[in-house]
Design an enzyme around this catalytic site. Structure first.
Site, PDB file in Angstrom:
ATOM      1  CB  CYS A 196      19.122  11.636   8.855  1.00 23.87           C
ATOM      2  SG  CYS A 196      20.628  11.507   7.176  1.00 23.87           S
ATOM      3  CG  HIS A 247      15.814  10.730   7.593  1.00 23.36           C
ATOM      4  ND1 HIS A 247      16.042  11.235   6.354  1.00 23.36           N
ATOM      5  CD2 HIS A 247      17.176   9.576   8.310  1.00 23.36           C
ATOM      6  CE1 HIS A 247      17.149  10.363   6.508  1.00 23.36           C
ATOM      7  NE2 HIS A 247      18.314   9.073   6.821  1.00 23.36           N
ATOM      8  CG  ASN A 307      19.120   8.365   3.807  1.00 18.92           C
ATOM      9  OD1 ASN A 307      19.190  10.224   4.103  1.00 18.92           O
ATOM     10  ND2 ASN A 307      19.512   8.137   4.518  1.00 18.92           N
TER      11      ASN A 307
END
Length: 333
Positions: free
Chosen positions: A117, A259, A289
């Site tokens: 990520c 993020h 996500n």
């Protein structure tokens, strides 16, 4: 031979692509014991886009890249470098070169970069070094992941979180100015076990006394509580260090672009940095996500909506498996 000057960086275009199929929280409640209220209050996520069996990471990434190139008004043939930040390539050997071929970027060298990520932020810093050295002038950075391939859809602690997508930016050499103002990157492998997509091997004996490990990758596992603690502590720190390198203060930021992992993390980081909600970019309610894709997807949406304008100063921070985390302070356009 390297050019005898240090070029700066400008981010001149962005683009995104997400699969057509979406599953909302009610749909997930038909798969696992959960509810819209349970998911939304704990994560802020309402729905997520999921790649179909016919979709490929390279196709989604190529589409996002084309949108970024169009905004930047440069042809694929003008690209010098393509960096694909991903943890879920179509091919374990990498997918960047296939994207290069699909774009027709015949001059560009291409490679994959894996930092989960954090991949997009790590990729931006990597791209900047090539530009600043004078080696390359036009770089395409893509963040793309298809995490639905690696989710255990019977595990409600993880399956509610993840979605699929791709985002891209074009970075170009800029004489006399540098829009990447500061950065800081970090890794801590001692916490690797808190978030992983691990290979599980089974021994296979080839001849007496000689065995090899045959197996497959297992679904994503995550200790959500520990990842949350890590993020809310380390992300504000790394943003403050990047701001120090940029010689800027928090109140000089126009936008906080984190993020898109969990709304509670976004809120906690903003609170610790004393950044008002009006400056926080958030779209995870609609996408979940998307790992390395989350920052560029959110950036593209905010730019195309007219929220982020030329000259705006943005603090972007990625954090996730590895564990890795990092921040980049840059001006848009």
């Amino acid at each position: 031979m390297l050019e005898q000057f240090q070029a700066g960086i400008a981010i001149t275009g962005c683009g995104a692509c997400t699969p057509q199929a979406s599953v909302d929280n009610f749909g997930l409640s038909q798969i696992v014991e959960t509810s819209d209220e349970w998911i939304a209050t704990r994560t802020g996520i309402k729905q997520r886009r999921l790649a179909s069996p016919e979709d490929s990471l390279s196709a989604i990434a190529t589409s996002a890249a084309k949108n970024a190139l169009e905004m930047a008004a440069i042809a694929p043939e003008d690209l010098d470098l393509i960096i694909l930040a991903t943890s879920t390539p179509d091919d374990l050997f990498g997918s960047a070169s296939l994207i290069q071929a699909q774009l027709g970027a015949t001059r560009a060298v291409a490679f994959d970069l894996t930092a989960a990520c954090s991949g997009f932020v790590f990729g931006m810093v990597t791209a900047a070094q090539f530009i600043r050295m004078g080696v390359y002038r036009n770089v395409l950075l893509i963040g793309a992941d298809v995490l639905s391939r690696w989710v255990d859809w019977t595990d409600r602690s993880t399956c509610v979180l993840f979605g699929d997508g791709a985002g891209a930016v074009v970075l170009q050499a800029l004489e006399g100015c540098d829009r990447l103002l500061g950065f800081e990157l970090k890794s801590d492998g001692t916490q690797n076990h808190f978030l992983s997509l691990a290979y599980q091997a089974q021994p296979q004996e080839l001849i007496p006394g000689v065995s090899v490990a045959k197996g497959i990758y297992q679904p994503i596992t995550m200790n959500g509580q520990e990842v949350y603690r890590f993020a809310v502590k380390r992300v504000p720190e790394v943003i403050e260090k990047a701001l120090f390198r940029a010689n800027l203060s928090v109140d000089q930021l126009d936008w906080l672009l984190l993020h898109q992992a969990n709304q509670r993390i976004l809120d906690a980081v903003a609170s610790r940095l004393k950044i008002p909600d009006s400056k926080v970019i958030s779209n995870l309610a609609n996408y979940g996500n998307t790992s390395a894709a989350s920052i560029p997807i959110a950036l593209d949406e905010a730019v195309r909506q007219g929220k982020i304008k030329t000259g705006d100063t943005i603090a972007a921070s990625g954090f996730g498996a590895g564990l890795t985390w990092g921040a980049a302070i840059f001006q848009w356009g």
